[in-house]
Design a protein around this motif. Sequence first.
Motif, short mmCIF file in Angstrom:
data_model
loop_
_atom_site.label_atom_id
_atom_site.label_comp_id
_atom_site.label_asym_id
_atom_site.label_seq_id
_atom_site.Cartn_x
_atom_site.Cartn_y
_atom_site.Cartn_z
N ARG A 1 -5.56 17.16 -9.77
CA ARG A 1 -6.33 18.24 -9.60
C ARG A 1 -5.48 19.48 -9.63
O ARG A 1 -6.10 20.45 -9.20
N GLY A 2 -4.05 19.37 -10.04
CA GLY A 2 -3.44 20.61 -9.98
C GLY A 2 -3.01 21.10 -8.75
O GLY A 2 -2.36 22.37 -8.63
N ILE A 3 -2.83 20.33 -7.85
CA ILE A 3 -2.41 20.60 -6.42
C ILE A 3 -0.97 20.05 -6.39
O ILE A 3 -0.86 18.56 -6.39
N ALA A 4 0.13 20.65 -6.33
CA ALA A 4 1.48 20.13 -6.00
C ALA A 4 1.52 19.75 -4.40
O ALA A 4 1.03 19.99 -3.80
N THR A 5 2.59 18.83 -4.50
CA THR A 5 2.78 18.11 -3.25
C THR A 5 4.36 17.92 -2.94
O THR A 5 4.79 17.69 -4.23
N LEU A 6 4.89 17.92 -1.99
CA LEU A 6 6.29 17.69 -1.58
C LEU A 6 6.25 16.64 -0.43
O LEU A 6 5.73 17.13 0.66
N ARG A 7 6.51 15.22 -0.73
CA ARG A 7 6.65 14.30 0.34
C ARG A 7 7.99 14.16 0.83
O ARG A 7 8.92 14.23 0.13
N PHE A 8 8.13 13.86 2.13
CA PHE A 8 9.46 13.38 2.45
C PHE A 8 9.43 12.42 3.58
O PHE A 8 8.62 12.40 4.20
N ASP A 9 10.57 11.24 3.45
CA ASP A 9 10.52 10.30 4.50
C ASP A 9 10.86 10.96 5.82
O ASP A 9 11.75 11.67 5.81
N LYS A 10 10.50 10.59 6.99
CA LYS A 10 10.98 10.90 8.14
C LYS A 10 12.39 10.22 8.63
O LYS A 10 12.64 9.16 7.94
N ARG A 11 13.24 10.77 9.17
CA ARG A 11 14.70 10.06 9.42
C ARG A 11 14.67 8.85 9.93
O ARG A 11 15.46 7.88 9.57
N PHE A 12 13.65 8.11 10.82
CA PHE A 12 13.60 6.94 11.26
C PHE A 12 13.38 5.96 10.20
O PHE A 12 13.63 4.79 10.30
N PHE A 13 12.69 6.49 9.24
CA PHE A 13 12.24 5.56 8.11
C PHE A 13 13.57 5.74 7.00
O PHE A 13 13.61 4.74 6.38
N ALA A 14 13.77 6.81 6.69
CA ALA A 14 15.01 7.07 5.73
C ALA A 14 16.21 6.51 6.03
O ALA A 14 17.03 6.12 5.13
N ILE A 15 16.79 6.67 7.21
CA ILE A 15 18.39 6.30 7.68
C ILE A 15 18.12 4.78 8.01
O ILE A 15 17.31 4.62 9.14
N LYS A 16 18.79 3.90 7.56
CA LYS A 16 18.77 2.42 7.57
C LYS A 16 19.66 2.41 8.58
O LYS A 16 19.71 1.42 9.69
N ASN B 1 0.96 -1.24 -0.02
CA ASN B 1 -0.06 0.00 -0.05
C ASN B 1 0.79 1.52 -0.03
O ASN B 1 1.88 1.36 0.84
N LYS B 2 0.38 2.28 -0.86
CA LYS B 2 1.15 3.42 -1.01
C LYS B 2 0.15 4.73 -0.86
O LYS B 2 0.05 5.38 -1.76
N PRO B 3 -0.38 4.88 0.46
CA PRO B 3 -1.73 5.81 0.74
C PRO B 3 -1.04 7.30 0.11
O PRO B 3 -1.72 8.06 -0.34
N PHE B 4 0.46 7.56 0.54
CA PHE B 4 0.82 8.99 0.19
C PHE B 4 0.97 9.26 -1.16
O PHE B 4 0.92 10.23 -1.68
N ALA B 5 1.45 8.31 -1.76
CA ALA B 5 1.62 8.37 -3.09
C ALA B 5 0.65 8.53 -3.96
O ALA B 5 0.18 9.24 -4.75
N ASP B 6 -0.54 7.66 -3.45
CA ASP B 6 -1.89 7.88 -4.05
C ASP B 6 -2.46 9.09 -4.04
O ASP B 6 -2.92 9.96 -5.05
N LEU B 7 -2.36 9.53 -2.68
CA LEU B 7 -2.71 10.87 -2.32
C LEU B 7 -2.14 11.99 -2.99
O LEU B 7 -2.86 12.91 -3.70
N ALA B 8 -0.77 11.86 -3.16
CA ALA B 8 0.03 13.01 -4.01
C ALA B 8 -0.52 13.00 -5.57
O ALA B 8 -0.72 14.04 -6.28
N LYS B 9 -0.88 11.70 -5.98
CA LYS B 9 -1.32 11.35 -7.29
C LYS B 9 -2.47 12.13 -7.72
O LYS B 9 -2.53 13.05 -8.52
N GLY B 10 -3.55 11.91 -6.72
CA GLY B 10 -4.64 12.28 -6.73
C GLY B 10 -4.66 13.87 -6.67
O GLY B 10 -5.81 14.41 -7.31
N LEU B 11 -4.23 14.69 -5.83
CA LEU B 11 -3.95 16.00 -5.74
C LEU B 11 -3.14 16.36 -7.04
O LEU B 11 -3.75 17.46 -7.53
#
Length: 192
Positions: A15-30, A2-12
Motif C-alpha cells: 500500500r506504499g507504506i515503508a516499514t523498518l523492522r529490527f529484532d530486539k537484542r534478546f532475540f538477535a544476540i544468541k 508464523n511471521k506476522p511482522f513480515a506479513d504486516l510489513a508486506k501488506g503495508l
Amino acid sequence: PNKPFADLAKGLGDRGIATLRFDKRFFAIKDKTKLASVTLKDEYYDDAAIALSLLSTYPGIDQAKIFVLGHSEGAMVAPNVAAAFPKTRGIVMMAPGVRPIDVMLIDQLEFGAKLTGRSADEVAEQTKELTAAFAAIRDPSKKDTPPFMGAPAAYWREVIALDVPKMVHDSKLPILVLQGDQDVQVKKPTTS
C-alpha cells in the motif's frame, strides 16, 4: 512458521507504506552472556533511536508521516520511544501489556499449560516458581538475583516500573491501540 511482522510489513508495503523492522537484542544476540547487564535503554530505546534516525534520512520517506509501532513489550515502551524522536507523528501499540509483567506472565503460563494438557499440580508448581522469581526481582536489596528468562533482575525491575496507562495519557501524539479479543495479557472486565 508464523511471521506476522513480515506479513504486516508486506501488506503495508503493498500500500506504499515503508516499514523498518529490527529484532530486539534478546532475540538477535544468541550469546546470552553478552546480555548480562542489558537495560531497556539498550534493548529498545537506543536501537529504536538509531532505526528512526536511519529511517528519517532514507530517500522517499515522508518526514511528516513517521510512526512508531510496537508489539507486546515493544508496545509498552513505544510511547517513550516516540517521545524521544521529535519527528514521530503517532504511535501504534499492538497488544500492549498494562498489568504488571509478572501477572501477565503467570496468566500466559496458565493459558499455555491448559493448551498443552499439563496437570493442575504442574501449573501450580510453575506458578509458585514464577511468583518466587518475581518476588526476588521486585526486592531491590537482593543484588544476587539470578537472570530470569535470560534478562538480569535490573531489566525486569525497569519493565515492572513501566506505567503504560500514564505514558499513554501523557503522550502528545495520537495513539492507535490494537488488541485481540482472545489475548491472554488483557483481561476483559467482568460484570456481576
